[in-house]
Design a protein around this motif. Structure first.
Motif, short mmCIF file in Angstrom:
data_model
loop_
_atom_site.label_atom_id
_atom_site.label_comp_id
_atom_site.label_asym_id
_atom_site.label_seq_id
_atom_site.Cartn_x
_atom_site.Cartn_y
_atom_site.Cartn_z
N MET A 69 -14.15 0.61 23.85
CA MET A 69 -13.29 1.29 22.91
C MET A 69 -13.93 1.23 21.54
SD MET A 69 -9.36 0.51 22.18
CE MET A 69 -8.81 0.52 20.52
N THR A 70 -13.86 2.32 20.80
CA THR A 70 -14.43 2.39 19.47
C THR A 70 -13.33 2.68 18.48
OG1 THR A 70 -16.48 3.25 20.37
CG2 THR A 70 -16.13 3.56 18.04
N THR A 71 -13.37 1.98 17.36
CA THR A 71 -12.44 2.29 16.29
C THR A 71 -13.23 2.57 15.03
OG1 THR A 71 -12.25 -0.03 15.70
CG2 THR A 71 -10.61 0.83 17.24
N CYS A 72 -12.67 3.33 14.14
CA CYS A 72 -13.33 3.68 12.89
C CYS A 72 -12.61 2.96 11.76
CB CYS A 72 -13.29 5.19 12.67
SG CYS A 72 -14.12 6.11 13.97
N PRO A 73 -13.18 1.83 11.27
CA PRO A 73 -12.51 1.10 10.22
C PRO A 73 -12.45 1.85 8.90
CG PRO A 73 -14.65 0.15 10.69
CD PRO A 73 -14.41 1.23 11.69
N ARG A 74 -13.35 2.78 8.69
CA ARG A 74 -13.39 3.56 7.45
C ARG A 74 -13.60 5.02 7.79
NH1 ARG A 74 -17.46 -0.60 4.61
NH2 ARG A 74 -17.90 -1.03 6.76
N PRO A 75 -13.19 5.90 6.91
CA PRO A 75 -13.45 7.32 7.15
C PRO A 75 -14.92 7.64 6.89
CG PRO A 75 -12.34 7.03 5.06
CD PRO A 75 -12.38 5.68 5.72
N SER A 76 -15.33 8.81 7.28
CA SER A 76 -16.68 9.28 7.04
C SER A 76 -16.97 9.29 5.54
CB SER A 76 -16.82 10.70 7.60
OG SER A 76 -17.99 11.32 7.15
N LEU A 77 -18.23 9.04 5.18
CA LEU A 77 -18.64 9.11 3.78
C LEU A 77 -18.93 10.54 3.34
CD1 LEU A 77 -21.03 6.01 3.72
CD2 LEU A 77 -18.68 6.16 2.90
N LEU A 78 -19.03 11.46 4.29
CA LEU A 78 -19.28 12.86 3.99
C LEU A 78 -17.98 13.65 4.18
CD1 LEU A 78 -22.70 13.31 5.79
CD2 LEU A 78 -22.28 12.84 3.37
N PRO A 79 -17.41 14.18 3.11
CA PRO A 79 -16.14 14.90 3.22
C PRO A 79 -16.20 16.03 4.25
CG PRO A 79 -16.75 14.61 0.92
CD PRO A 79 -17.93 14.17 1.75
N GLY A 80 -15.20 16.08 5.10
CA GLY A 80 -15.10 17.14 6.10
C GLY A 80 -15.91 16.92 7.35
N VAL A 81 -16.66 15.81 7.43
CA VAL A 81 -17.46 15.52 8.62
C VAL A 81 -16.88 14.27 9.29
CG1 VAL A 81 -19.76 15.02 9.52
CG2 VAL A 81 -19.51 16.46 7.48
N PRO A 82 -16.21 14.43 10.41
CA PRO A 82 -15.60 13.28 11.07
C PRO A 82 -16.64 12.38 11.72
CG PRO A 82 -15.31 15.23 12.40
CD PRO A 82 -15.96 15.68 11.12
N GLU B 212 -16.69 0.57 14.42
CA GLU B 212 -16.66 -0.70 15.13
C GLU B 212 -16.83 -0.38 16.60
OE1 GLU B 212 -13.05 -3.41 15.50
OE2 GLU B 212 -14.11 -4.16 13.73
N TRP B 213 -17.86 -0.94 17.21
CA TRP B 213 -18.21 -0.62 18.59
C TRP B 213 -17.98 -1.83 19.47
CZ3 TRP B 213 -23.24 -1.43 21.30
CH2 TRP B 213 -23.33 -0.70 22.47
N THR B 214 -17.29 -1.63 20.57
CA THR B 214 -17.03 -2.69 21.53
C THR B 214 -17.75 -2.33 22.82
OG1 THR B 214 -14.86 -3.05 20.58
CG2 THR B 214 -15.25 -3.99 22.74
N CYS B 215 -18.60 -3.24 23.26
CA CYS B 215 -19.38 -2.98 24.47
C CYS B 215 -18.96 -3.94 25.57
CB CYS B 215 -20.87 -3.12 24.18
SG CYS B 215 -21.90 -2.73 25.59
N GLY B 216 -18.20 -3.45 26.52
CA GLY B 216 -17.86 -4.22 27.70
C GLY B 216 -16.74 -5.24 27.55
N GLY B 217 -16.73 -6.03 26.53
CA GLY B 217 -15.72 -7.08 26.40
C GLY B 217 -15.14 -7.14 25.01
N ALA B 218 -14.95 -8.36 24.56
CA ALA B 218 -14.29 -8.56 23.28
C ALA B 218 -15.26 -8.55 22.10
CB ALA B 218 -13.54 -9.89 23.30
N ALA B 219 -16.57 -8.57 22.37
CA ALA B 219 -17.55 -8.58 21.27
C ALA B 219 -17.52 -7.24 20.53
CB ALA B 219 -18.94 -8.85 21.82
N LYS B 220 -17.34 -7.30 19.22
CA LYS B 220 -17.31 -6.10 18.39
C LYS B 220 -18.47 -6.15 17.42
CE LYS B 220 -12.35 -5.47 18.63
NZ LYS B 220 -11.10 -5.33 17.91
N GLU B 221 -19.03 -4.98 17.16
CA GLU B 221 -20.16 -4.89 16.26
C GLU B 221 -19.95 -3.71 15.33
OE1 GLU B 221 -24.99 -4.36 16.61
OE2 GLU B 221 -23.83 -4.79 18.39
#
Length: 80
Positions: A1-14, A48-57
């Motif tokens: 599962m991936t979450t985005c802690p902050r919005p894009s730095l480029l307006p209008g580009v998700p 924030e990227w989660t690969c397989g388990g609870a580890a987030k990067e």
């Protein structure tokens, strides 16, 4: 599962879903939007990227500079 802690730095580009990106895109070698090799880049944002388990990067995503042809055309810019 991936979450985005902050919005894009480029307006209008998700921020893309990091789970759909390739290794080189996640590592900053290829554009996070178009997948082309980066020779000149700009920071799009951090996800924030989660690969397989609870580890987030926190992963910084980079895109073409100037912005990719596909995205840039929608905003009136981009490289040819």
């Amino acid at each position: 599962m991936t979450t985005c802690p902050r919005p894009s730095l480029l307006p209008g580009v998700p921020l893309p879903d990091a789970d759909t990106l390739t290794g080189p895109q996640l590592q900053g070698w290829d554009c996070a939007l178009c997948g082309q090799r980066l020779f000149a880049d700009q920071l799009l944002g951090t996800v924030e990227w989660t690969c397989g388990g609870a580890a987030k990067e926190a992963i910084e995503l980079y895109v073409c500079r100037p912005l990719c042809r596909e995205i840039g055309a929608q905003q009136g810019g981009g490289h040819a």
